[in-house]
Write a protein that holds these residues in place. Structure first.
Motif, short mmCIF file in Angstrom:
data_model
loop_
_atom_site.label_atom_id
_atom_site.label_comp_id
_atom_site.label_asym_id
_atom_site.label_seq_id
_atom_site.Cartn_x
_atom_site.Cartn_y
_atom_site.Cartn_z
N GLY A 112 -5.70 -4.15 19.54
CA GLY A 112 -4.88 -4.18 18.33
C GLY A 112 -4.96 -5.53 17.65
N SER A 113 -4.81 -6.59 18.44
CA SER A 113 -4.87 -7.95 17.90
C SER A 113 -6.28 -8.28 17.42
CB SER A 113 -4.43 -8.95 18.97
OG SER A 113 -4.45 -10.27 18.47
N TYR A 114 -7.27 -7.86 18.20
CA TYR A 114 -8.67 -8.14 17.84
C TYR A 114 -9.02 -7.54 16.47
CZ TYR A 114 -13.75 -8.03 17.84
OH TYR A 114 -15.09 -8.17 17.48
N TYR A 115 -8.72 -6.27 16.31
CA TYR A 115 -9.10 -5.61 15.06
C TYR A 115 -8.22 -6.02 13.89
CZ TYR A 115 -12.58 -2.71 17.34
OH TYR A 115 -13.70 -2.28 18.03
N GLN A 116 -6.99 -6.43 14.17
CA GLN A 116 -6.16 -6.97 13.10
C GLN A 116 -6.84 -8.19 12.49
OE1 GLN A 116 -1.58 -7.87 13.15
NE2 GLN A 116 -2.61 -9.70 13.88
N GLY A 117 -7.40 -9.04 13.35
CA GLY A 117 -8.12 -10.21 12.87
C GLY A 117 -9.45 -9.86 12.24
N ALA A 118 -10.19 -8.99 12.90
CA ALA A 118 -11.51 -8.62 12.39
C ALA A 118 -11.43 -7.96 11.02
CB ALA A 118 -12.21 -7.68 13.38
N ASP A 119 -10.34 -7.24 10.78
CA ASP A 119 -10.18 -6.51 9.52
C ASP A 119 -9.47 -7.31 8.43
OD1 ASP A 119 -11.34 -4.20 10.60
OD2 ASP A 119 -9.42 -3.43 11.32
N PHE A 120 -9.11 -8.56 8.73
CA PHE A 120 -8.25 -9.30 7.80
C PHE A 120 -8.85 -9.37 6.39
CE2 PHE A 120 -6.53 -13.13 5.79
CZ PHE A 120 -5.17 -12.86 5.89
N SER A 121 -10.09 -9.80 6.28
CA SER A 121 -10.72 -9.94 4.95
C SER A 121 -10.86 -8.60 4.24
CB SER A 121 -12.09 -10.60 5.08
OG SER A 121 -11.97 -11.96 5.43
N SER A 122 -11.29 -7.57 4.97
CA SER A 122 -11.46 -6.26 4.35
C SER A 122 -10.11 -5.69 3.91
CB SER A 122 -12.16 -5.29 5.31
OG SER A 122 -11.43 -5.12 6.50
N ASN A 123 -9.05 -5.98 4.68
CA ASN A 123 -7.73 -5.53 4.27
C ASN A 123 -7.28 -6.21 2.98
OD1 ASN A 123 -7.51 -3.87 6.51
ND2 ASN A 123 -6.23 -5.27 7.68
N ILE A 124 -7.50 -7.51 2.89
CA ILE A 124 -7.14 -8.25 1.68
C ILE A 124 -7.93 -7.72 0.48
CG2 ILE A 124 -7.30 -10.49 0.50
CD1 ILE A 124 -5.01 -10.44 2.43
N GLU A 125 -9.23 -7.53 0.66
CA GLU A 125 -10.07 -7.05 -0.45
C GLU A 125 -9.64 -5.65 -0.88
OE1 GLU A 125 -11.82 -8.81 -2.19
OE2 GLU A 125 -12.44 -10.51 -0.97
N ARG A 126 -9.31 -4.81 0.07
CA ARG A 126 -8.86 -3.45 -0.27
C ARG A 126 -7.56 -3.52 -1.07
NH1 ARG A 126 -9.74 1.75 1.28
NH2 ARG A 126 -11.24 1.14 2.89
N MET A 127 -6.67 -4.42 -0.66
CA MET A 127 -5.37 -4.47 -1.31
C MET A 127 -5.40 -5.08 -2.71
SD MET A 127 -3.52 -2.73 0.45
CE MET A 127 -2.20 -2.97 -0.73
N LEU A 152 0.83 -1.20 0.00
CA LEU A 152 0.00 0.00 0.00
C LEU A 152 0.86 1.25 0.00
CD1 LEU A 152 -2.77 1.29 0.07
CD2 LEU A 152 -2.81 1.00 2.55
N TYR A 153 1.92 1.24 0.81
CA TYR A 153 2.80 2.41 0.85
C TYR A 153 3.44 2.65 -0.51
CZ TYR A 153 6.09 5.85 2.64
OH TYR A 153 6.77 7.02 2.86
N ALA A 154 3.92 1.58 -1.14
CA ALA A 154 4.55 1.71 -2.46
C ALA A 154 3.55 2.19 -3.51
CB ALA A 154 5.15 0.37 -2.88
N ALA A 155 2.31 1.70 -3.43
CA ALA A 155 1.29 2.12 -4.39
C ALA A 155 0.93 3.59 -4.22
CB ALA A 155 0.03 1.26 -4.22
N ARG A 156 0.97 4.08 -2.99
CA ARG A 156 0.65 5.47 -2.71
C ARG A 156 1.84 6.41 -2.94
NH1 ARG A 156 -3.88 6.41 0.84
NH2 ARG A 156 -2.74 7.86 2.17
N LYS A 215 -6.96 -3.86 -4.93
CA LYS A 215 -7.05 -2.67 -5.78
C LYS A 215 -5.72 -1.95 -5.93
CE LYS A 215 -11.78 -2.00 -4.07
NZ LYS A 215 -12.70 -1.09 -3.32
N PHE A 216 -4.70 -2.39 -5.18
CA PHE A 216 -3.41 -1.70 -5.19
C PHE A 216 -2.29 -2.67 -5.56
CE2 PHE A 216 -6.07 0.66 -2.24
CZ PHE A 216 -5.83 1.99 -2.59
N ALA A 217 -1.85 -2.59 -6.80
CA ALA A 217 -0.75 -3.45 -7.23
C ALA A 217 0.58 -2.85 -6.79
CB ALA A 217 -0.77 -3.60 -8.75
N PHE A 218 1.55 -3.72 -6.51
CA PHE A 218 2.88 -3.23 -6.19
C PHE A 218 3.46 -2.63 -7.46
CE2 PHE A 218 6.99 -2.86 -4.42
CZ PHE A 218 6.88 -3.06 -3.05
N PRO A 219 3.92 -1.38 -7.45
CA PRO A 219 4.41 -0.72 -8.67
C PRO A 219 5.54 -1.51 -9.33
CG PRO A 219 4.22 0.86 -6.86
CD PRO A 219 4.04 -0.50 -6.26
#
Length: 271
Positions: free
Chosen positions: A178-193, A129-133, A195-199
């Motif tokens: 931190g650990s809880y939301y890392q897990g809860a957000d796992f699928s949404s993080n993957i789906e978001r990413m 994500l950082y590289a894409a941005r 959309k962002f290819a590594f340049p």
């Protein structure tokens, strides 16, 4: 002899003081919460380390010293929100909020220009994500058995999230958000990413573990296949199978990873 001994003692104390003075250990307010950064100050293009899921800056302790000695570069490690010494804001979870926090912290510290990325496991999503941005600022990347969106097809992602949800109890949310939301957000993080290819303009060394984090043969083959496909996208990407190594390649074979980081730094610096 006594004078010589005193001189040695003074020299040693001075050196210890100088080494300590070069390290910045600080909490930076990034808007509602604070990120903990440990920065070993050097010269040239800074190297930013992204830890894997559930890890903090200390995960890199085995290799940062040798990398600093061989490059004299500025090394930046940090704890993502809710891990290590970093605090957490439950209204600002997810990978995009995490990235905004990181960018804010780096800007406040004066490191929002050219940079080299080193990432492990889920930290690879943040590096991506950082590289894409910031494709013009990222001069090289070393990826260490990173998580790929390729690996998490719809079926595997759903199954993984189901396991995470079973482990994500209310008790965990209260004690370790931190650990809880890392897990809860796992699928949404993957789906978001997705959309962002590594340049493809960024030179990458991509390591994949020989002994992957999985036991199922299909999972193992897909994990390695996705890394091979990533490396094959561009001629400036190099894919390396870390023979005999598990998921934490930089612990199992430190010289292998250290050499890759030094090489990436040297090439990016034009030396």
């Amino acid at each position: 002899m006594k004078a010589f001994t005193i001189s040695i003692l003074v020299f040693t104390v001075f050196n210890c003081f100088s080494t300590q003075a070069q390290t910045l250990d600080t909490l930076i307010d990034v808007g509602g919460y604070k990120l903990h950064f440990v920065i070993l100050k050097g010269k040239g293009i800074p190297i930013l380390f992204e830890a894997g899921g559930g890890e903090d800056a200390t995960t890199w302790n085995k290799i940062t010293g040798p990398v600093a000695e061989r490059t004299a570069a500025t090394l930046i490690t940090y704890d993502r929100a809710g891990f290590g010494k970093s605090t957490f804001d439950t209204t600002k979870h997810g990978i995009l909020n995490g990235m905004i926090g990181l960018e804010t912290g780096l800007k406040k510290l004066g490191y929002n220009s050219n940079i080299i990325l080193v990432a492990h496991s889920q930290g690879g999503l943040y590096a991506q994500l950082y590289a894409a941005r910031h494709p013009d600022k990222v001069k090289a990347a070393v990826l260490i058995d990173v998580t790929t969106t390729c690996f998490y097809n719809k079926k595997r992602l759903a199954a993984t999230q189901q396991v995470i949800n079973h482990q994500n109890t209310y008790k965990l949310r209260a004690s370790n958000p931190g650990s809880y939301y890392q897990g809860a957000d796992f699928s949404s993080n993957i789906e978001r990413m997705r959309k962002f290819a590594f340049p493809i303009t960024v030179p990458v060394t991509d390591f994949v573990s020989d002994r992957t984090p999985f036991k199922d043969s299909i999972d193992i083959n897909d994990w390695k296949r996705c890394h091979r496909e990533f490396a094959a996208v561009s001629s400036n990407r190099s894919g390396i199978l870390a023979t005999g190594c598990g998921h934490f390649i930089f612990n199992d074979n430190p010289p292998l990873v250290i050499n890759a980081i030094v090489k990436a730094y040297t090439m990016a610096s034009g030396k």
